[in-house]
Scaffold this active site. Structure first.
Site, PDB file in Angstrom:
ATOM      1  N   ARG A 108      46.977  47.630  69.298  1.00 27.50           N
ATOM      2  CA  ARG A 108      46.286  48.370  70.410  1.00 27.50           C
ATOM      3  C   ARG A 108      44.739  48.308  70.240  1.00 27.50           C
ATOM      4  O   ARG A 108      44.150  48.572  69.102  1.00 27.50           O
ATOM      5  CB  ARG A 108      46.788  49.675  70.445  1.00 27.50           C
ATOM      6  CG  ARG A 108      48.326  49.927  71.162  1.00 27.50           C
ATOM      7  CD  ARG A 108      48.693  51.105  71.374  1.00 27.50           C
ATOM      8  NE  ARG A 108      48.990  51.923  70.048  1.00 27.50           N
ATOM      9  CZ  ARG A 108      48.066  52.607  69.668  1.00 27.50           C
ATOM     10  NH1 ARG A 108      46.905  53.055  69.981  1.00 27.50           N
ATOM     11  NH2 ARG A 108      48.380  53.112  68.368  1.00 27.50           N
ATOM     12  N   TYR A 257      48.997  41.894  73.509  1.00 28.11           N
ATOM     13  CA  TYR A 257      49.664  42.596  72.334  1.00 28.11           C
ATOM     14  C   TYR A 257      50.206  43.918  72.566  1.00 28.11           C
ATOM     15  O   TYR A 257      49.678  44.961  73.022  1.00 28.11           O
ATOM     16  CB  TYR A 257      48.758  42.654  70.998  1.00 28.11           C
ATOM     17  CG  TYR A 257      49.495  42.735  69.926  1.00 28.11           C
ATOM     18  CD1 TYR A 257      49.905  41.513  69.101  1.00 28.11           C
ATOM     19  CD2 TYR A 257      49.947  43.894  69.247  1.00 28.11           C
ATOM     20  CE1 TYR A 257      50.513  41.543  68.033  1.00 28.11           C
ATOM     21  CE2 TYR A 257      50.814  44.077  68.072  1.00 28.11           C
ATOM     22  CZ  TYR A 257      51.063  42.858  67.524  1.00 28.11           C
ATOM     23  OH  TYR A 257      51.872  42.613  66.269  1.00 28.11           O
ATOM     24  N   LYS A 266      53.325  52.488  76.180  1.00 28.42           N
ATOM     25  CA  LYS A 266      52.363  53.609  76.217  1.00 28.42           C
ATOM     26  C   LYS A 266      51.803  53.925  77.242  1.00 28.42           C
ATOM     27  O   LYS A 266      51.235  55.357  77.435  1.00 28.42           O
ATOM     28  CB  LYS A 266      51.302  53.424  75.067  1.00 28.42           C
ATOM     29  CG  LYS A 266      51.916  53.093  73.377  1.00 28.42           C
ATOM     30  CD  LYS A 266      52.922  54.236  72.915  1.00 28.42           C
ATOM     31  CE  LYS A 266      53.681  53.821  71.976  1.00 28.42           C
ATOM     32  NZ  LYS A 266      53.483  53.866  70.616  1.00 28.42           N
ATOM     33  N   HIS A 286      55.420  60.979  72.142  1.00 27.22           N
ATOM     34  CA  HIS A 286      55.562  60.030  71.126  1.00 27.22           C
ATOM     35  C   HIS A 286      56.602  60.479  70.143  1.00 27.22           C
ATOM     36  O   HIS A 286      55.968  60.855  68.943  1.00 27.22           O
ATOM     37  CB  HIS A 286      54.167  59.882  70.712  1.00 27.22           C
ATOM     38  CG  HIS A 286      53.819  58.548  69.949  1.00 27.22           C
ATOM     39  ND1 HIS A 286      52.773  58.416  68.880  1.00 27.22           N
ATOM     40  CD2 HIS A 286      54.605  57.327  69.835  1.00 27.22           C
ATOM     41  CE1 HIS A 286      52.917  57.203  68.446  1.00 27.22           C
ATOM     42  NE2 HIS A 286      53.866  56.638  69.098  1.00 27.22           N
ATOM     43  N   CYS A 311      53.661  55.680  61.090  1.00 31.73           N
ATOM     44  CA  CYS A 311      53.844  56.817  60.304  1.00 31.73           C
ATOM     45  C   CYS A 311      55.277  57.182  59.886  1.00 31.73           C
ATOM     46  O   CYS A 311      55.636  58.272  59.339  1.00 31.73           O
ATOM     47  CB  CYS A 311      52.959  58.175  60.686  1.00 31.73           C
ATOM     48  SG  CYS A 311      51.263  57.801  60.376  1.00 31.73           S
ATOM     49  N   ASP A 334      60.436  55.611  69.498  1.00 29.90           N
ATOM     50  CA  ASP A 334      59.149  55.946  69.694  1.00 29.90           C
ATOM     51  C   ASP A 334      58.883  56.957  70.814  1.00 29.90           C
ATOM     52  O   ASP A 334      57.559  57.515  70.661  1.00 29.90           O
ATOM     53  CB  ASP A 334      58.694  54.478  70.055  1.00 29.90           C
ATOM     54  CG  ASP A 334      57.099  54.368  69.973  1.00 29.90           C
ATOM     55  OD1 ASP A 334      56.501  54.646  68.950  1.00 29.90           O
ATOM     56  OD2 ASP A 334      56.499  53.765  70.796  1.00 29.90           O
ATOM     57  N   ARG A 428      55.147  42.960  64.224  1.00 25.34           N
ATOM     58  CA  ARG A 428      56.151  43.730  64.781  1.00 25.34           C
ATOM     59  C   ARG A 428      57.389  42.911  65.119  1.00 25.34           C
ATOM     60  O   ARG A 428      57.440  41.631  65.372  1.00 25.34           O
ATOM     61  CB  ARG A 428      55.767  44.365  66.324  1.00 25.34           C
ATOM     62  CG  ARG A 428      54.682  45.189  65.852  1.00 25.34           C
ATOM     63  CD  ARG A 428      54.920  46.648  66.251  1.00 25.34           C
ATOM     64  NE  ARG A 428      53.583  47.670  65.777  1.00 25.34           N
ATOM     65  CZ  ARG A 428      53.892  48.907  65.668  1.00 25.34           C
ATOM     66  NH1 ARG A 428      54.972  49.447  66.236  1.00 25.34           N
ATOM     67  NH2 ARG A 428      52.739  49.772  65.329  1.00 25.34           N
TER      68      ARG A 428
END
Ligand code: GTP
Ligand code: SPV
Ligand code: MN
Length: 646
Positions: A108, A257, A266, A286, A311, A334, A428
């Site tokens: 991102r 991407y 997002k 999130h 994380c 997510d 990913r």
């Protein structure tokens, strides 16, 4: 007035003045001679026809392709991309493909992500003079107009425009929302059909209702001006990710991407959705959602947890418990959309349909469920490939033949043990959530699942204990507002800097951060039963720089404590200045190697004093007048407790 607003207003005006039967004529005129190579344009909802026509005029693609989300469609596209060399089949698995991007397009791009509203302070909070705001970036409609004009006209020349109808959340659920994405990337189409629900049923459900308008272009019109690397067209120098919450529109240019291009994720499910959520009284966050069943009693508790990018959300959501007595099932890894029902219970859905997970670090020990999910129908981006047609990334050292030849994500020959890395750190896997062995049977329940606890966390190498519980909703929101974490490879930041990431939403803020905190606080009202709020830290280090806590499957031990607190077990907590801590011995440590409880839970006074001062400074800098008074009050009280009690 800026053109994108004009275009939008014109669509509305058309609707008022033009008879229904004339609409199609107008749209066909606008489409000109551009062929529809698949699908029936005339049967699309009216609003969609106008949306497509307007953008066809702007982007001037060679053809228009209306997607139906079917397997045949996917195979046709995959075949094309294999021929072109963008996708390569991993013969070790079923219908799995590897894709290597242009190395300039790997994550991102937060610095090129903007929210545009007429009033700046609808998008961002008031920052202190001379301070660079980090909680979202605003661009004026006028400047955005210039930037867009610099990019979108003719941007799809020589390429096909795909029209993707998708639902975020189960199609037809009252909690779901519909989007239509236009894109000139068929890799994006393939990922969208894994990550969202792409189906012609969306058109039926949509009817004449509003939808989120998503426009994406790789920014590489033909004939190409920029050399295409790895068959991955992109335009990194001109990346722009623009959000227009007032008209529910997203325009993304230059990158293929992840969150830059899979606009349901997002851009829509967080930045735009949080605007809708504020207006409608719910939360778009999130967060992962997981259910934990205690086998002895059969009691199941659902938890939502927000950690910054890379994380540990995917890992926690699919956790494989190392102690007996628990069954864990994943609802989402997510994003969570959560709403209080008429009885005041908080219910959450996962608006996505797939996992876009960090590959490095994932293996049969850390996350077997993710490994088993991506053995078929999955796409692997920027990972390495073994000579026998398997995927490879850092963390799989013990799961593949040590001597096997590997091609790295950069296309170089490599072997385990050599310097360098096989996969990009933000490599990913993209896989269908329904394939996860521990997917929750209710993961597509239109009502969602009842959420009893919210957990915040981040990568905190020092000072922050393994777990603590906030004293109240207001205290918990303050804890969320003060979330910090070490930077990761999920975006363009470099180095091990500790960054503020309130509610793990810093990169995803879709409106004024101060008002967002106010929205969270406003939810604590009758009849809402607000969940308890916790903070966890799996990443505290000892003096030698090693993790103090084993993490992964052992995190169930912490969740066990959280669940018991949710169900009002009082004897297991002790009051500390920062919140409730586990009473010594109240976390099950059976079978763990040596774990230093005192070090894991220590609260160094200087650290906390500095931390609070620094958090206050952050809030003053970033959202001064916009931070609700209740947050300042919580910080004052926390500061006082730390001063007197540590
Ligand atoms: P996004 O998809 O970017 O939002 O990331 P995420 O929050 O889902 O993070 P993910 O679960 O993919 O984990 C990211 C990295 O953190 C991986 O390399 C994991 O191996 C590592 N990680 C996850 N959980 C733990 C843990 O409990 N302890 C430690 N030490 N590392 C962890
Ligand atoms: C994140 O960065 O939080 C992700 C990956 O989940 S992306 O979809 O690229 O945003
Ligand atoms: Mn994420």
């Amino acid at each position: 007035m800026a053109k994108h607003y004009e275009r939008f207003n014109a669509m509305l005006a058309d609707e008022e003045h033009v008879q229904f039967h004339e609409v199609h004529e107008i749209v066909v005129q606008k489409l000109g001679h551009i062929p529809i190579v698949k699908g029936d344009f005339a049967h699309l909802p009216n609003k969609v026809q106008r949306f497509v026509a307007a953008w066809v005029q702007e982007c001037r693609p060679r053809a228009v392709y209306i997607c139906d989300g079917s397997d045949e469609e996917a195979h046709e596209i995959i075949h094309k991309l294999e021929e072109r060399g963008l996708l390569h089949k991993l013969r070790k698995y079923e219908e799995c493909y590897i894709c290597r991007t242009d190395p300039a397009d790997v994550a991102r791009v937060e610095s090129k992500t903007f929210v545009t509203t007429e009033d700046k302070y609808d998008s961002v909070a008031h920052v202190r003079e001379g301070v660079q705001g980090i909680m979202g970036q605003w661009m004026s409609p006028e400047l955005m107009e210039v930037e867009m004009n610099n990019r979108f006209p003719g941007c799809m020349a020589g390429r096909c425009m795909y029209i993707i109808p998708f639902s975020m959340g189960p199609i037809g659920s009252p909690l779901s929302k519909i989007g239509v994405q236009l894109t000139d990337s068929n890799y994006v189409l393939l990922c969208m059909r894994i990550m969202t629900r792409v189906s012609p049923k969306v058109w039926e459900v949509l009817g004449d209702n509003e939808f989120v308008r998503c426009v994406h272009s790789m920014g590489c019109p033909r004939p190409v001006q920029r050399k295409v690397i790895n068959h991955w067209p992109c335009n990194p120098e001109k990346i722009l990710i623009a959000h227009f919450p007032e008209i529910r529109e997203i325009c993304s240019y230059g990158s293929g991407y992840g969150g830059n291009s899979l606009l349901g994720k997002k851009c829509f499910a967080l930045r735009i959705a949080m605007n809708i959520a504020r207006d409608e009284g719910w939360l778009a966050e999130h967060m992962l959602i997981m259910g934990i069943t205690e086998e002895k009693t059969g009691r199941e508790t659902f938890i939502a947890a927000a950690f910054p990018s890379a994380c540990g959300k995917t890992n926690l959501a699919m956790l494989n418990p190392t102690i007996p007595g628990f069954k864990v099932r994943v609802v989402g890894d997510d994003i969570a959309w959560m709403r209080f029902d008429e009885n005041g219970e908080l219910y959450g859905i996962n608006p996505e349909a797939g996992f876009f997970g960090v590959a490095p670090g994932t293996n049969m020990k850390t996350n077997p469920n993710a490994m088993l999910t991506c053995l078929k129908n999955s796409i692997f981006t920027n990972v390495g490939e073994t000579a026998d047609g398997g995927f490879y990334w850092e963390g799989l050292e013990d799961e593949v033949d040590k001597n096997i030849a590997i091609t790295t994500w950069l296309g170089e020959n490599w072997r385990i043990g050599q310097p360098g890395k096989a996969a990009h750190p933000n490599a990913r896997f993209t896989c269908p959530a329904g394939q996860c062995p521990i997917i929750h049977p209710k993961w597509e329940d239109p009502k969602g699942v009842p959420i009893s606890a919210i957990i915040f966390g981040g990568r905190r190498p020092v000072g922050v204990p393994l777990v603590y519980e906030a004293f109240s909703w207001e205290h918990g929101v303050t804890v969320g507002a003060c979330v910090k974490s070490e930077a990761t490879a999920a975006a363009e930041h470099v180095g091990k800097q500790i960054m503020h990431d309130p509610m793990a939403m810093r990169p995803f803020m879709g409106y004024n951060f101060g008002k967002y905190l106010g929205h969270w606080l406003s939810l604590n009202k009758a009849p809402h039963k607000v969940p308890k709020i916790f903070h966890v830290n799996w990443f505290r280090l000892n003096e030698k720089g090693q993790f103090l806590w084993p993490g992964f499957g052992d995190n169930i031990r912490v969740l066990d404590w959280v669940i018991r607190r949710v169900h009002e077990e009082e004897s297991i907590a002790v009051k500390s200045p920062i919140g409730w801590l586990p009473k010594k011995g109240s976390i099950n440590m059976d079978g763990l190697g040596p774990v230093d409880w005192n070090e894991l839970f220590s609260l160094p006074k200087h650290y906390w004093e500095d931390d609070i001062r620094e958090s206050r400074r952050f809030l003053e800098d970033q959202a001064n007048g916009d931070v609700p008074p209740a947050i300042w009050k919580e910080l004052d009280e926390l500061e006082k407790r730390v001063k007197e009690g540590l």
